[in-house]
Design a protein around this motif. Structure first.
Motif, short mmCIF file in Angstrom:
data_model
loop_
_atom_site.label_atom_id
_atom_site.label_comp_id
_atom_site.label_asym_id
_atom_site.label_seq_id
_atom_site.Cartn_x
_atom_site.Cartn_y
_atom_site.Cartn_z
N GLY A 370 0.81 -1.22 0.00
CA GLY A 370 0.00 0.00 0.00
C GLY A 370 0.83 1.25 0.00
O GLY A 370 0.35 2.32 -0.30
N SER A 371 2.14 1.13 0.39
CA SER A 371 2.99 2.31 0.36
C SER A 371 3.37 2.60 -1.08
O SER A 371 3.21 1.80 -1.99
CB SER A 371 4.25 2.08 1.20
N TYR A 377 -1.50 0.00 -7.99
CA TYR A 377 -2.81 0.35 -7.44
C TYR A 377 -3.51 -0.88 -6.89
O TYR A 377 -4.18 -0.81 -5.86
CB TYR A 377 -3.65 1.01 -8.52
N GLN A 380 -2.31 -1.72 -3.48
CA GLN A 380 -2.75 -0.68 -2.55
C GLN A 380 -4.23 -0.81 -2.26
O GLN A 380 -4.67 -0.67 -1.11
CB GLN A 380 -2.45 0.70 -3.14
N GLU A 384 -5.83 -1.42 1.45
CA GLU A 384 -6.79 -0.50 2.03
C GLU A 384 -8.09 -1.22 2.39
O GLU A 384 -8.70 -0.94 3.43
CB GLU A 384 -7.07 0.65 1.06
#
Length: 421
Positions: A370-371, A377, A380, A384
Motif C-alpha cells: 500500500g505504500s 494500485y 494498494q 486499504e
C-alpha cells in the motif's frame, strides 16, 4: 533563590506517612514542592508541559543544575525526552533511548536507581548524547518513575556541574517525586494515545468517504459510458424499426434484432454495475459460495478451493471477496500461472483468506503493502480494503517462485456471535 530554596540537604516529609524524612526539612518548602507538583499535574492533559514543569521543580528541590524527564513511548520499547530544563528543552521529542541503552535505559530496564559521581565515560552504562552535553556535567543520578511494581512510566535524570555524592536521602527524594508525578504522566500518556486514536479514526473516516466518492464516480462513469449510451442507441433502433414496420418489414426485423442484442448487453452491464456495488452472490451463498462462483468464472488456469462454510459480517465478506477478486485478476493478467489455491477459514476469532499461485512472482519492495512503490494500485487497493475492516494484508513473493497473498481480519465477539447465528 527559588521559592523552594537551592540549599542541599533539606527534607521532604514522606507523603506515604511512614515517618521517613527525605530532603527538605522545612515544612514550608515541602508544602511548596507538593503544591508545585499538584499544580503541574493539574495544568493540562499533555505530556510535554507536565514533564517540563516537573523538570523545573526537581532542579529546585534537589539543588541540581539540569533535569531530564524521559517518558516511556507508546511502543514501550524506548524512552523519549519529554521535558528538560533550559537550554535543553529545545531537544524535547528529539532524543530517544531504547530500553537498556544508556543510564536512563538501564534504570528503565532494571527499575533501580543509578548514581555516577564522576568519570561518566568510564561507566559501561553511559552512552554519550552530544546534544545533551554530558561532558559539561560531572555527577548524575537517575531514578525510575513508576505507578506500581509493573507500571513504569519513565525515568528522571539530574546532573550537577560540580562533583556531588548523591545520598540515599537524595535518591529517596527523587523517588518520591517520581512516584508523585508518575500517575499524572501516565494519564497524560493515555490522553495522548486517545488523541492519536481519534486522529486515526478521523483519517479512517476520510478514507472511507474518499473511497465511497471514488466508487460513486466509477459507477457514474460506467452508467454514462455504457448503459446510458446503449439505451440511447437502443431507442434509435426501435425508432427505425417503428418507421420501417410498414414500408420495409425486413429492415424492421433487422433493427429489432439489433435492439434485442443491445438489451442483452445492457442487462449484462447493469448486472456488472450492481455487482460492483455488492456481489449478489454473497447474499445468496455467503463468502464461500461467492469465492467458488468467482473461481468458476476464470477458466484460464486451475483453481483449487479450501473454503470454510462460515458467514461473516457483511462488510468483512465484501472486503475479502474483493481482495480475492483482485488477486485472481492479477494472476490472470500478470502471473502466467497454471494453478492457484484459494483458502478461506475462520480460526480463533480471525478470518483468514489466502490466494496462492505458481506463477512468475515478483520482488516485493521493502515497503509495506500500500505504500508508494509497493506493487501498484491493485496492491494498494487490497491493502486499504483489509485495513478498512480492521485487518492487514501480507504479500510474499519473489521472481520465479509464485505469489502468496494473505489477508487476516480479527472478528469481534459480536462478529463471532453473528457467525454462529
Amino acid at each position: 533563590m527559588s521559592p523552594l530554596g537551592r540549599e542541599p540537604g533539606h527534607a521532604l516529609l514522606n507523603p506515604y506517612g511512614d515517618g521517613t524524612v527525605l530532603g527538605l526539612t522545612s515544612p514550608e518548602r515541602a508544602n511548596a514542592l507538593l503544591l508545585g507538583i499538584i499544580e503541574a499535574a493539574s495544568s493540562g492533559p499533555h505530556v510535554e508541559p507536565l514533564a517540563a514543569a516537573v523538570a523545573r521543580l526537581i532542579t529546585d528541590a534537589t539543588a541540581t543544575d539540569v533535569c531530564f524527564v524521559h517518558v516511556l513511548d507508546d511502543t514501550e520499547r524506548s524512552l523519549t525526552l519529554a521535558g528538560a530544563t533550559p537550554p535543553f528543552d529545545e531537544h524535547v521529542g528529539a532524543i530517544h533511548l531504547p530500553i537498556g541503552s544508556g543510564v536512563a535505559g538501564w534504570v528503565a530496564s532494571h527499575r533501580e536507581p543509578a548514581v555516577i559521581v564522576e568519570h561518566k565515560e568510564a561507566d559501561p552504562r553511559y552512552v554519550p548524547i552530544p546534544a545533551l552535553r554530558g561532558t559539561d556535567y560531572t555527577s548524575m543520578a537517575s531514578v525510575p518513575m513508576e505507578t506500581g511494581p509493573s507500571g513504569l512510566v519513565g525515568v528522571l535524570n539530574v546532573h550537577t556541574v560540580r562533583r556531588r555524592e548523591f545520598t540515599d536521602r537524595d535518591l529517596q527524594l527523587l523517588g518520591v517525586i517520581g512516584r508523585l508525578v508518575a500517575g499524572a504522566l501516565h494519564q497524560a500518556r493515555l490522553h495522548r494515545k486517545l488523541e492519536a486514536r481519534e486522529r486515526a479514526h478521523e483519517r479512517f473516516a476520510e478514507q472511507v468517504i474518499a473511497a465511497q466518492e471514488a466508487e460513486r464516480r466509477r459507477l457514474a462513469g460506467d452508467i454514462h459510458d455504457g448503459i446510458s449510451q446503449r439505451l440511447v442507441t437502443l431507442s434509435y433502433h426501435l425508432d427505425a424499426a417503428g418507421h420501417s414496420m410498414q414500408s420495409d418489414p425486413g429492415l424492421a426485423a433487422e433493427q429489432l434484432g439489433l435492439a434485442r442484442d443491445l438489451v442483452d448487453l445492457t442487462l449484462d452491464e447493469a448486472r456488472a454495475a450492481i455487482g460492483g456495488l455488492r456481489p449478489p452472490v454473497l447474499d445468496d451463498l455467503g463468502l464461500a459460495g461467492g469465492l467458488a462462483s468467482l473461481a468458476r468464472s476464470l477458466p484460464h488456469f486451475e483453481i483449487e478451493l479450501e473454503l470454510d462454510d462460515e458467514r461473516l459480517p457483511e462488510h468483512v465478506e465484501i472486503a475479502l471477496y474483493r481482495i480475492a477478486q483482485e488477486c485472481l485478476q492479477n494472476i490472470t493478467k500478470h502471473a502466467r500461472a497454471t494453478l492457484a489455491r484459494v483458502r478461506f477459514r475462520v480460526h480463533r476469532g480471525t478470518a483468514w483468506l489466502e490466494v496462492i499461485d505458481d506463477g512468475v512472482g515478483f520482488d516485493v519492495p521493502g515497503t509495506p503493502p500500500g505504500s508508494s512503490g509497493s506493487g501498484g494500485y491493485g496492491m494498494q487497493s487490497m491493502t486499504e480494503r483489509a485495513e478498512l475492516v480492521g485487518g492487514r494484508l501480507r504479500v510474499i513473493s519473489r521472481r520465479g517462485s509464485g505469489t502468496t497473498v494473505i489477508a487476516t481480519v480479527p472478528l469481534s465477539s459480536q462478529d463471532a456471535a453473528t457467525d454462529r447465528a
